[in-house]
Every structure is written in C-alpha cells, then in structure tokens.
Motif scaffolding. Structure first.
Motif, PDB file in Angstrom:
ATOM      1  N   SER A 117       0.988  -1.035   0.136  1.00  0.00           N
ATOM      2  CA  SER A 117       0.191   0.151  -0.102  1.00  0.00           C
ATOM      3  C   SER A 117       0.765   1.181  -0.022  1.00  0.00           C
ATOM      4  CB  SER A 117      -0.884  -0.002   1.288  1.00  0.00           C
ATOM      5  OG  SER A 117      -0.165  -0.125   2.351  1.00  0.00           O
ATOM      6  N   VAL A 118       0.358   2.151  -0.490  1.00  0.00           N
ATOM      7  CA  VAL A 118       0.918   3.502  -0.477  1.00  0.00           C
ATOM      8  C   VAL A 118       0.001   4.638   0.196  1.00  0.00           C
ATOM      9  CG1 VAL A 118       2.027   5.336  -1.992  1.00  0.00           C
ATOM     10  CG2 VAL A 118       2.285   2.937  -2.457  1.00  0.00           C
ATOM     11  N   LYS A 119       0.456   5.229   1.104  1.00  0.00           N
ATOM     12  CA  LYS A 119      -0.402   6.386   1.955  1.00  0.00           C
ATOM     13  C   LYS A 119      -0.014   7.602   1.378  1.00  0.00           C
ATOM     14  CE  LYS A 119      -1.260   4.154   6.323  1.00  0.00           C
ATOM     15  NZ  LYS A 119      -1.163   4.528   7.811  1.00  0.00           N
ATOM     16  N   ASP A 120      -1.024   8.389   0.925  1.00  0.00           N
ATOM     17  CA  ASP A 120      -1.329   9.885   0.563  1.00  0.00           C
ATOM     18  C   ASP A 120      -1.556  10.541   1.667  1.00  0.00           C
ATOM     19  OD1 ASP A 120      -1.288  12.347  -0.213  1.00  0.00           O
ATOM     20  OD2 ASP A 120      -1.908  11.898  -2.213  1.00  0.00           O
ATOM     21  N   ASN A 121      -0.899  10.949   2.751  1.00  0.00           N
ATOM     22  CA  ASN A 121      -1.394  11.692   3.994  1.00  0.00           C
ATOM     23  C   ASN A 121      -2.026  13.051   3.831  1.00  0.00           C
ATOM     24  OD1 ASN A 121      -0.688   9.359   5.851  1.00  0.00           O
ATOM     25  ND2 ASN A 121       1.343   9.971   5.755  1.00  0.00           N
ATOM     26  N   LYS A 122      -1.329  13.612   2.771  1.00  0.00           N
ATOM     27  CA  LYS A 122      -2.082  15.037   2.453  1.00  0.00           C
ATOM     28  C   LYS A 122      -3.496  15.022   2.063  1.00  0.00           C
ATOM     29  CE  LYS A 122       2.290  17.214   1.020  1.00  0.00           C
ATOM     30  NZ  LYS A 122       3.284  17.890  -0.024  1.00  0.00           N
ATOM     31  N   ARG A 123      -3.938  13.838   1.302  1.00  0.00           N
ATOM     32  CA  ARG A 123      -5.239  13.785   0.913  1.00  0.00           C
ATOM     33  C   ARG A 123      -6.073  12.956   1.693  1.00  0.00           C
ATOM     34  NH1 ARG A 123      -3.183  12.737  -3.985  1.00  0.00           N
ATOM     35  NH2 ARG A 123      -4.596  11.640  -4.818  1.00  0.00           N
ATOM     36  N   GLY A 124      -5.189  12.169   2.541  1.00  0.00           N
ATOM     37  CA  GLY A 124      -5.857  11.188   3.344  1.00  0.00           C
ATOM     38  C   GLY A 124      -6.372   9.831   2.872  1.00  0.00           C
ATOM     39  N   ILE A 125      -5.849   9.229   1.723  1.00  0.00           N
ATOM     40  CA  ILE A 125      -6.286   8.239   0.870  1.00  0.00           C
ATOM     41  C   ILE A 125      -4.851   7.034   0.886  1.00  0.00           C
ATOM     42  CG2 ILE A 125      -5.627   8.897  -1.245  1.00  0.00           C
ATOM     43  CD1 ILE A 125      -8.608   7.927  -1.823  1.00  0.00           C
ATOM     44  N   VAL A 126      -5.365   5.748   0.970  1.00  0.00           N
ATOM     45  CA  VAL A 126      -4.556   4.869   0.720  1.00  0.00           C
ATOM     46  C   VAL A 126      -4.750   4.207  -0.713  1.00  0.00           C
ATOM     47  CG1 VAL A 126      -3.407   2.634   1.535  1.00  0.00           C
ATOM     48  CG2 VAL A 126      -4.169   4.468   3.260  1.00  0.00           C
ATOM     49  N   TYR A 127      -3.510   3.864  -1.396  1.00  0.00           N
ATOM     50  CA  TYR A 127      -3.608   3.231  -2.552  1.00  0.00           C
ATOM     51  C   TYR A 127      -3.256   1.643  -2.101  1.00  0.00           C
ATOM     52  CZ  TYR A 127      -3.534   7.745  -4.801  1.00  0.00           C
ATOM     53  OH  TYR A 127      -3.910   9.056  -5.012  1.00  0.00           O
ATOM     54  N   ARG A 128      -3.946   0.804  -2.405  1.00  0.00           N
ATOM     55  CA  ARG A 128      -3.916  -0.695  -2.018  1.00  0.00           C
ATOM     56  C   ARG A 128      -3.692  -1.312  -3.315  1.00  0.00           C
ATOM     57  NH1 ARG A 128      -7.110  -1.848   3.485  1.00  0.00           N
ATOM     58  NH2 ARG A 128      -5.652  -0.917   4.712  1.00  0.00           N
ATOM     59  N   PHE A 129      -2.786  -2.462  -3.323  1.00  0.00           N
ATOM     60  CA  PHE A 129      -2.726  -3.479  -4.337  1.00  0.00           C
ATOM     61  C   PHE A 129      -2.587  -4.745  -3.642  1.00  0.00           C
ATOM     62  CE2 PHE A 129       0.030  -6.095  -6.957  1.00  0.00           C
ATOM     63  CZ  PHE A 129      -0.754  -6.097  -8.311  1.00  0.00           C
ATOM     64  N   GLN A 130      -3.005  -5.999  -4.034  1.00  0.00           N
ATOM     65  CA  GLN A 130      -3.256  -7.164  -3.397  1.00  0.00           C
ATOM     66  C   GLN A 130      -3.550  -8.195  -4.868  1.00  0.00           C
ATOM     67  OE1 GLN A 130      -5.622  -8.161  -0.207  1.00  0.00           O
ATOM     68  NE2 GLN A 130      -6.540  -9.719  -1.494  1.00  0.00           N
ATOM     69  N   ILE A 131      -2.656  -9.208  -4.778  1.00  0.00           N
ATOM     70  CA  ILE A 131      -2.591 -10.302  -5.963  1.00  0.00           C
ATOM     71  C   ILE A 131      -2.460 -11.585  -5.270  1.00  0.00           C
ATOM     72  CG2 ILE A 131      -0.229 -10.256  -6.439  1.00  0.00           C
ATOM     73  CD1 ILE A 131      -0.682 -10.776  -9.282  1.00  0.00           C
ATOM     74  N   HIS A 132      -3.635 -12.314  -5.568  1.00  0.00           N
ATOM     75  CA  HIS A 132      -3.668 -13.626  -4.796  1.00  0.00           C
ATOM     76  C   HIS A 132      -3.120 -14.887  -5.994  1.00  0.00           C
ATOM     77  CE1 HIS A 132      -4.864 -17.007  -2.548  1.00  0.00           C
ATOM     78  NE2 HIS A 132      -5.448 -17.360  -3.626  1.00  0.00           N
ATOM     79  N   SER A 133      -2.282 -15.544  -5.716  1.00  0.00           N
ATOM     80  CA  SER A 133      -1.586 -16.301  -6.876  1.00  0.00           C
ATOM     81  C   SER A 133      -1.389 -17.585  -6.209  1.00  0.00           C
ATOM     82  CB  SER A 133      -0.476 -15.865  -7.143  1.00  0.00           C
ATOM     83  OG  SER A 133       0.267 -16.629  -8.367  1.00  0.00           O
ATOM     84  N   THR A 134      -2.003 -18.645  -6.998  1.00  0.00           N
ATOM     85  CA  THR A 134      -1.737 -19.943  -6.805  1.00  0.00           C
ATOM     86  C   THR A 134      -1.573 -20.841  -7.990  1.00  0.00           C
ATOM     87  OG1 THR A 134      -4.103 -20.817  -6.692  1.00  0.00           O
ATOM     88  CG2 THR A 134      -3.391 -20.023  -4.642  1.00  0.00           C
ATOM     89  N   PRO A 135      -1.075 -21.976  -8.133  1.00  0.00           N
ATOM     90  CA  PRO A 135      -1.246 -22.672  -9.390  1.00  0.00           C
ATOM     91  C   PRO A 135      -2.487 -22.829  -9.948  1.00  0.00           C
ATOM     92  CG  PRO A 135      -0.003 -23.918  -7.493  1.00  0.00           C
ATOM     93  CD  PRO A 135      -0.552 -22.991  -6.793  1.00  0.00           C
ATOM     94  N   ILE A 136      -3.424 -22.636  -9.251  1.00  0.00           N
ATOM     95  CA  ILE A 136      -4.856 -22.842  -9.991  1.00  0.00           C
ATOM     96  C   ILE A 136      -5.304 -21.666 -10.485  1.00  0.00           C
ATOM     97  CG2 ILE A 136      -7.289 -23.612  -9.411  1.00  0.00           C
ATOM     98  CD1 ILE A 136      -6.120 -25.362  -7.160  1.00  0.00           C
ATOM     99  N   THR A 137      -5.357 -20.566  -9.910  1.00  0.00           N
ATOM    100  CA  THR A 137      -6.033 -19.148 -10.381  1.00  0.00           C
ATOM    101  C   THR A 137      -5.131 -18.026  -9.789  1.00  0.00           C
ATOM    102  OG1 THR A 137      -8.112 -18.025 -10.528  1.00  0.00           O
ATOM    103  CG2 THR A 137      -7.337 -18.999  -8.216  1.00  0.00           C
ATOM    104  N   THR A 138      -5.368 -17.152 -10.522  1.00  0.00           N
ATOM    105  CA  THR A 138      -4.951 -15.632 -10.174  1.00  0.00           C
ATOM    106  C   THR A 138      -5.723 -14.804  -9.919  1.00  0.00           C
ATOM    107  OG1 THR A 138      -2.583 -16.134 -11.157  1.00  0.00           O
ATOM    108  CG2 THR A 138      -3.243 -13.859 -10.626  1.00  0.00           C
ATOM    109  N   ARG A 139      -5.826 -13.862  -9.078  1.00  0.00           N
ATOM    110  CA  ARG A 139      -6.844 -12.807  -8.825  1.00  0.00           C
ATOM    111  C   ARG A 139      -6.031 -11.728  -8.167  1.00  0.00           C
ATOM    112  NH1 ARG A 139     -10.269 -15.553  -4.495  1.00  0.00           N
ATOM    113  NH2 ARG A 139      -9.257 -17.522  -4.891  1.00  0.00           N
ATOM    114  N   PHE A 140      -6.677 -10.537  -8.483  1.00  0.00           N
ATOM    115  CA  PHE A 140      -6.055  -9.325  -7.865  1.00  0.00           C
ATOM    116  C   PHE A 140      -6.763  -8.063  -7.688  1.00  0.00           C
ATOM    117  CE2 PHE A 140      -5.261  -8.384 -12.623  1.00  0.00           C
ATOM    118  CZ  PHE A 140      -5.472  -7.066 -12.696  1.00  0.00           C
ATOM    119  N   SER A 141      -6.609  -7.205  -6.857  1.00  0.00           N
ATOM    120  CA  SER A 141      -7.263  -5.954  -6.774  1.00  0.00           C
ATOM    121  C   SER A 141      -6.605  -4.869  -6.354  1.00  0.00           C
ATOM    122  CB  SER A 141      -8.465  -6.258  -5.449  1.00  0.00           C
ATOM    123  OG  SER A 141      -7.711  -6.468  -4.151  1.00  0.00           O
ATOM    124  N   VAL A 142      -6.860  -3.614  -7.064  1.00  0.00           N
ATOM    125  CA  VAL A 142      -6.354  -2.380  -6.562  1.00  0.00           C
ATOM    126  C   VAL A 142      -7.516  -1.492  -6.060  1.00  0.00           C
ATOM    127  CG1 VAL A 142      -5.489  -0.306  -7.768  1.00  0.00           C
ATOM    128  CG2 VAL A 142      -5.172  -2.864  -8.661  1.00  0.00           C
TER     129      VAL A 142
END
Length: 154
Positions: free
Chosen positions: A48-73
C-alpha cells in the motif's frame, strides 16, 4: 464533503479527482512505501501507498496459486476505512448483491466496489467491471462478467 455519507455524484467527483490529482506524490516516496509494505502471506502479495496530504491509501493485492490468479486495486480513505473504489479482477470471483433479500443478485467475474466499507463480512453491492465505460475492454481471460439472479441460474 461528508466522507461517511457520499452520494453517487460525489463518489464520481472524487474518483475523477484521483485520476488527475493536484498534489503529485514523489516517485521515490511511492517506491519506498511499496518496498516497505510489500508482504507475501498465504499466496497473497500485498502493498500500500499512503497519501497523507489527501488522506487516502492506494492498495494493491494479488492472490496467486497454481490454480487461479486474482488481484485487486483500491483507494481507501484513511479516516473511515471506506473504499472510494476497489476493483477486483478474476474470472472465478463470485459476489452476492442485496444479500439476504428477495432481490439477491449474483455477480460473477471481475467487479467494482464503489463507496463501500472495508470489512470482508460487511454486506455490500458491486457492479461488473465490464459495465463501467472506462473498463469495457478490461477482463481477465476470455469470459466476460455474468450477472444472474439466484432463482434463475442460466
């Protein structure tokens, strides 16, 4: 603007403001935060990346296994932990809108959370990513998002 009670128009205004911010974060600060927050647990990478001036967090997540891949932003407000927007990508995703009501609707595939609480088990509604103009061509694999009601699973 009351971040706890945003209407649809205010959500769109805030999302558009994130596309063209007036306060540009320093590139090296972003890189440093990614390096400091990047973790791997249970086949999931998170940072994650915090922008404290604007009070918002940018989040990235990727779930990875041999079966499937999912990600969110996502963009989440620091103050109240409400997602301004979170995009979840994956062909095997399943989300139920209007959970526990007669109008339950199952959304299959990639979807977007707009102005929703951060809790995993908090009921919230989503929209298929393919129904958002800016993401008409964004899909994982070749299966588009599908929508059906629980009574009609065609």
């Amino acid at each position: 603007m009351d971040l706890n009670n945003l209407n649809e128009n205010e959500v769109r205004v805030l999302i558009n403001a994130e596309k063209n911010p007036t306060n540009i974060m320093e590139y090296q600060d972003i890189i440093n935060q990614i390096h400091q927050t990047l973790i791997l647990t249970s086949h999931t990478y998170r940072c994650s990346v915090k922008d404290n001036k604007r009070g918002i967090v940018y989040r990235f997540q990727i779930h990875s296994t041999p079966i499937t891949t999912r990600f969110s932003v996502g963009l989440i407000f620091i103050e109240n932990r409400i997602h301004l927007i979170r995009l979840d990508f994956g062909d095997d995703l399943r989300h139920v809108n209007n959970y526990g009501t007669k109008s339950e609707l199952v959304i299959l595939g990639s979807h977007a959370h707009l102005n929703s609480p951060a809790g995993k088990y908090v009921s919230k509604n989503v929209i298929p990513i393919g129904s958002i103009d800016e993401f008409k061509n964004v899909k994982k694999g070749t299966v588009p998002c599908q929508v059906y009601t629980l009574n009609n699973k065609n």
